[in-house]
Each structure stands twice: as structure tokens, then as C-alpha cells.
Design a protein around this motif. Sequence first.
Motif, PDB file in Angstrom:
ATOM      1  N   ALA A  20       0.895  -1.192   0.093  1.00 36.70           N
ATOM      2  CA  ALA A  20       0.066  -0.098   0.107  1.00 36.70           C
ATOM      3  C   ALA A  20       0.712   1.163  -0.132  1.00 36.70           C
ATOM      4  O   ALA A  20       0.409   2.486  -0.242  1.00 36.70           O
ATOM      5  N   VAL A  22       2.917   2.415  -2.329  1.00 39.09           N
ATOM      6  CA  VAL A  22       2.821   2.946  -3.591  1.00 39.09           C
ATOM      7  C   VAL A  22       1.730   3.977  -3.685  1.00 39.09           C
ATOM      8  O   VAL A  22       2.082   4.935  -4.325  1.00 39.09           O
ATOM      9  N   LYS A  23       0.497   3.964  -3.001  1.00 34.96           N
ATOM     10  CA  LYS A  23      -0.423   4.846  -2.984  1.00 34.96           C
ATOM     11  C   LYS A  23      -0.267   5.787  -1.886  1.00 34.96           C
ATOM     12  O   LYS A  23      -0.443   7.016  -1.763  1.00 34.96           O
ATOM     13  N   VAL A  27       0.138  10.200  -1.203  1.00 34.63           N
ATOM     14  CA  VAL A  27      -0.834  10.684  -0.724  1.00 34.63           C
ATOM     15  C   VAL A  27      -0.552  11.456   0.646  1.00 34.63           C
ATOM     16  O   VAL A  27      -0.907  12.772   1.029  1.00 34.63           O
ATOM     17  N   LEU A  53      -2.681  14.665  -6.488  1.00 32.95           N
ATOM     18  CA  LEU A  53      -2.109  13.095  -5.996  1.00 32.95           C
ATOM     19  C   LEU A  53      -3.331  12.668  -5.039  1.00 32.95           C
ATOM     20  O   LEU A  53      -3.618  11.450  -5.212  1.00 32.95           O
ATOM     21  N   GLN A  56      -6.530  11.973  -6.785  1.00 31.25           N
ATOM     22  CA  GLN A  56      -6.256  10.921  -7.760  1.00 31.25           C
ATOM     23  C   GLN A  56      -6.153   9.574  -6.922  1.00 31.25           C
ATOM     24  O   GLN A  56      -6.751   8.444  -7.561  1.00 31.25           O
ATOM     25  N   LEU A  57      -5.570   9.455  -5.894  1.00 32.40           N
ATOM     26  CA  LEU A  57      -5.141   8.041  -5.231  1.00 32.40           C
ATOM     27  C   LEU A  57      -5.971   7.661  -4.021  1.00 32.40           C
ATOM     28  O   LEU A  57      -6.113   6.676  -3.834  1.00 32.40           O
ATOM     29  N   ALA A  58      -6.472   8.792  -3.523  1.00 35.51           N
ATOM     30  CA  ALA A  58      -7.523   8.557  -2.160  1.00 35.51           C
ATOM     31  C   ALA A  58      -8.763   8.223  -2.699  1.00 35.51           C
ATOM     32  O   ALA A  58      -9.420   8.661  -3.467  1.00 35.51           O
ATOM     33  N   LYS A  59      -9.463   7.132  -1.771  1.00 33.48           N
ATOM     34  CA  LYS A  59     -10.708   6.862  -2.111  1.00 33.48           C
ATOM     35  C   LYS A  59     -11.690   8.070  -1.464  1.00 33.48           C
ATOM     36  O   LYS A  59     -12.699   8.348  -2.391  1.00 33.48           O
ATOM     37  N   ILE A  76      -7.251   5.205   1.558  1.00 34.89           N
ATOM     38  CA  ILE A  76      -6.817   4.587   0.470  1.00 34.89           C
ATOM     39  C   ILE A  76      -7.258   3.186   0.281  1.00 34.89           C
ATOM     40  O   ILE A  76      -7.465   2.512   1.545  1.00 34.89           O
ATOM     41  N   GLU A  77      -7.524   2.689  -0.849  1.00 34.68           N
ATOM     42  CA  GLU A  77      -7.717   1.299  -1.116  1.00 34.68           C
ATOM     43  C   GLU A  77      -6.710   0.606  -0.945  1.00 34.68           C
ATOM     44  O   GLU A  77      -5.538   0.827  -1.647  1.00 34.68           O
ATOM     45  N   VAL A  79      -3.729  -2.103  -1.795  1.00 33.25           N
ATOM     46  CA  VAL A  79      -3.117  -2.500  -2.995  1.00 33.25           C
ATOM     47  C   VAL A  79      -3.435  -4.155  -2.911  1.00 33.25           C
ATOM     48  O   VAL A  79      -2.776  -4.630  -1.970  1.00 33.25           O
TER      49      VAL A  79
END
Length: 83
Positions: A20, A22-23, A27, A53, A56-59, A76-77, A79
Amino acid sequence: MADARAQVPARLEAWHLPDAAVKAEPVVRGLRRQRHRPAPGRTCDEGGHGLLLVVQLAKRWGTRHHTGGKTIWAEIEPVVADL
């Protein structure tokens, strides 16, 4: 928040979610840039990144104002690794 970026990999490892990062790391960087900004609706700062960012990356993400200051958060979801 100064050491939040350093804590991200360790926390994710402890939660058995190392992929996770990576995201999560971008964030956290985006939220860190936003911490002193009065306008949470803006998605770009002077460098052109700002909350872009995060958006784009966070739920989802948001801010909470309280007597001690401001908390900026994001979800964040996880990975999912390919099997």
C-alpha cells in the motif's frame, strides 16, 4: 506531521500492507503540502501538485478543524497483489 512520511512504511508493514506504500506515500506528501493552506478545495499549489495526487489516489479525504489545530486525513484502497 514532520515524520509522517517516515512512519508510513513501518505502519503499513505492521499492518501487513507493505504494498500500500505505493499509494500511501504520495498521498501523505500531498496532505503534508496542504497542512497550512486555508482553502482545502484547491487541488493545485504553486508547484502544480497540491492535492492532485490525493484526489487521484485516495478513495476519500477531508479535514477536521479542532481546538488543537487541523487534522487532514485520507483513505486509500488496499493494493491487492496479483496471485
